[in-house]
Design a protein around this motif. Structure first.
Motif, PDB file in Angstrom:
ATOM      1  N   GLY A  66       0.794  -1.226   0.000  1.00 51.51           N
ATOM      2  CA  GLY A  66       0.000   0.000   0.000  1.00 51.51           C
ATOM      3  C   GLY A  66       0.819   1.265   0.000  1.00 51.51           C
ATOM      4  O   GLY A  66       0.459   2.245   0.649  1.00 51.51           O
ATOM      5  N   CYS A  67       1.932   1.286  -0.730  1.00 49.02           N
ATOM      6  CA  CYS A  67       2.792   2.472  -0.709  1.00 49.02           C
ATOM      7  C   CYS A  67       2.176   3.621  -1.478  1.00 49.02           C
ATOM      8  O   CYS A  67       2.462   4.775  -1.201  1.00 49.02           O
ATOM      9  CB  CYS A  67       4.181   2.148  -1.249  1.00 49.02           C
ATOM     10  SG  CYS A  67       4.239   1.699  -2.989  1.00 49.02           S
ATOM     11  N   GLY A  68       1.338   3.335  -2.483  1.00 49.74           N
ATOM     12  CA  GLY A  68       0.653   4.402  -3.214  1.00 49.74           C
ATOM     13  C   GLY A  68       1.424   4.979  -4.379  1.00 49.74           C
ATOM     14  O   GLY A  68       0.983   5.945  -4.990  1.00 49.74           O
ATOM     15  N   VAL A  69       2.576   4.403  -4.714  1.00 50.22           N
ATOM     16  CA  VAL A  69       3.350   4.899  -5.855  1.00 50.22           C
ATOM     17  C   VAL A  69       2.539   4.755  -7.143  1.00 50.22           C
ATOM     18  O   VAL A  69       2.508   5.660  -7.975  1.00 50.22           O
ATOM     19  CB  VAL A  69       4.698   4.158  -5.963  1.00 50.22           C
ATOM     20  CG1 VAL A  69       5.378   4.453  -7.285  1.00 50.22           C
ATOM     21  CG2 VAL A  69       5.615   4.548  -4.829  1.00 50.22           C
ATOM     22  N   VAL A  72      -0.015   7.591  -7.525  1.00 50.75           N
ATOM     23  CA  VAL A  72       0.580   8.884  -7.878  1.00 50.75           C
ATOM     24  C   VAL A  72       1.043   8.882  -9.325  1.00 50.75           C
ATOM     25  O   VAL A  72       0.895   9.877 -10.039  1.00 50.75           O
ATOM     26  CB  VAL A  72       1.756   9.209  -6.922  1.00 50.75           C
ATOM     27  CG1 VAL A  72       2.535  10.410  -7.405  1.00 50.75           C
ATOM     28  CG2 VAL A  72       1.257   9.450  -5.521  1.00 50.75           C
TER      29      VAL A  72
ATOM     30  N   MET B 222       5.424   8.752   1.459  1.00 50.21           N
ATOM     31  CA  MET B 222       5.762   7.480   0.817  1.00 50.21           C
ATOM     32  C   MET B 222       5.390   7.391  -0.667  1.00 50.21           C
ATOM     33  O   MET B 222       6.187   6.913  -1.452  1.00 50.21           O
ATOM     34  CB  MET B 222       5.113   6.357   1.616  1.00 50.21           C
ATOM     35  CG  MET B 222       5.450   4.979   1.185  1.00 50.21           C
ATOM     36  SD  MET B 222       5.081   3.779   2.452  1.00 50.21           S
ATOM     37  CE  MET B 222       3.341   3.921   2.663  1.00 50.21           C
ATOM     38  N   PRO B 223       4.221   7.876  -1.111  1.00 48.33           N
ATOM     39  CA  PRO B 223       3.888   7.704  -2.536  1.00 48.33           C
ATOM     40  C   PRO B 223       4.740   8.535  -3.489  1.00 48.33           C
ATOM     41  O   PRO B 223       4.699   8.303  -4.690  1.00 48.33           O
ATOM     42  CB  PRO B 223       2.426   8.164  -2.618  1.00 48.33           C
ATOM     43  CG  PRO B 223       1.932   8.216  -1.238  1.00 48.33           C
ATOM     44  CD  PRO B 223       3.088   8.457  -0.377  1.00 48.33           C
TER      45      PRO B 223
END
Lengths: 85, 312
Positions: A66-69, A72, B222-223
């Motif tokens: 769940g880092c969300g990279v 984005v 983090m993202p």
């Protein structure tokens, strides 16, 4: 005479989930909206965990941290981060 | 022309569920390296985040034979393995293509502690690839300053901001006259992939440095890992180039800054996004300190532009 060469067994073997079920670390869950997705594969290439399927753009929630990279980097905004229950 | 993302190979050498932090740039880069090198390789790891993210014995998060070695010996251990493989091939114990020997080392093991072994291996021109994933601090042990930490950075050992600029390690390796040196970053995966594929095909010492923005050490959300990596390149704080037999060629978008087609972004915005510079930006002498950092960045661009003109 004892043979000099001896095969040493490694102590570890490549396995999925070497750090456990890392999906339990997740605070936010990425959810793919397949109507907006153009299959550009940006999420797949930037995913540090290799949990995104390249063809279907589905996420393996067992290991996703769940880092969300992916959310984005998605150019169409097809991935939303939703709070984990 | 860089390889298209859609044409990158399917193979995954970093397995899901390893012990790295979420959004870790090191595993992100290692995935691309894995796609380029393939399964026929031997990996050496000095103490770094990547050793911690291998997972717990008897499980391993990387699909290569991995050897954990001491901090100072990345260059010498890799040389030894590369020699042993050649001798085993001579004696007929290995058939087919020799595995690629590569070390996957952080900036501490390259810039500071591992430098003398690496420098010696480069001087002997051993047949290895040395990867340095540079997160600009000793992030594994809780963010201490290293030789790669840029000026003005807050770390636990530089609480008022580091006063010295960072080393240009990739250029130092270039001056060892080795066949291939390259810099890359996680925001440009196809560029990284191409550079590793090229390095694999060359015999001799290869050095590839990858900028890896660590969200814990750099103190951003983090993202934004890939965003920060992209901003570092666009502001000129990180230059993308490769040098084959001493001839430097720049990759996009750095090439535009070097030939003057575009001007790099001001470094301010890049600094503002990172918590590690927040003390510097709030201080009374903030303007002078930012000007110092901008000066370092400008100097590095000017230096590399002139260095690239030397092609003999």
């Amino acid at each position: 005479m004892r043979s000099v060469t001896k095969a040493y067994r490694p102590i570890s073997w490549p396995t999925l989930g070497a750090g456990g079920d890392t999906g339990s670390w997740r605070v936010h869950r990425p959810v793919v909206n397949h109507e907006l997705c153009t299959k550009c594969q940006f999420c797949w290439v930037y995913c540090p965990e290799a949990v995104i399927d390249r063809k279907k753009i589905t996420i393996d929630y067992r290991y996703c941290k769940g880092c969300g990279v992916c959310a984005v980097e998605c150019p169409t905004g097809a991935i939303a981060m939703e709070k984990e229950e | 022309m860089a390889t298209s993302i859609k044409k990158l190979p399917e193979i995954e050498q970093v397995l899901s569920g390893n012990g790295a932090c979420g959004g870790c740039p090191a595993t992100m880069a290692l995935r691309m390296v894995g796609k380029a090198l393939g399964p026929n390789a031997i990996m050496l790891l000095t103490p770094a985040c990547s050793v911690a993210s291998m997972g717990m014995t008897p499980k391993l998060g990387y699909n290569w034979p991995c050897i954990n070695i001491t901090f100072a010996s990345a260059g010498s251990s890799a040389s030894g393995i590369s020699h042993a493989l050649e001798i085993m091939q001579e004696k007929g114990r290995i058939e087919g293509e020799l595995p690629t020997v590569f070390s996957w080392v952080g900036d501490g093991g390259t810039y500071d502690i591992g430098f003398q072994a690496l420098s010696a291996a480069a001087e002997r021109n051993e047949n290895i690839i040395h990867f340095c994933y540079n997160n600009e601090a000793y992030s594994n042990t809780g963010v201490q300053r290293s030789g790669a930490t840029p000026r003005g950075t807050f770390t636990t050992t530089t609480p008022t901001g580091k006063r010295q600029p960072k080393k240009n390690m990739a250029h130092m390796m270039l001056e060892h006259n080795i066949p291939y040196v390259a810099t890359a970053t996680v925001a440009y995966p196809a560029d990284l992939y191409d550079k590793v594929v090229k390095a694999k095909s060359i015999k001799g010492m290869k050095y590839i440095e990858i900028l890896a923005p660590c969200y814990l050490g750099w103190q951003f959300d983090m993202p934004d890992t890939v965003q920060l990596s992209r901003m570092a390149v666009r502001s000129g704080a990180w230059l993308l180039w490769e040098a084959e037999n001493g001839k430097i060629s720049f990759s996009n978008p750095t090439a535009h800054f070097i030939n003057g087609k575009k001007t790099p972004d001001q470094v301010n915005e890049y600094l503002m996004r990172q918590g590690r510079f927040s003390r510097l930006l709030q201080g009374p002498d903030a303007k002078e300190r930012i000007a110092e950092i901008q000066g370092d960045v400008d100097r590095e661009i000017a230096f590399m532009r002139e260095r690239a003109k030397i092609t003999i």
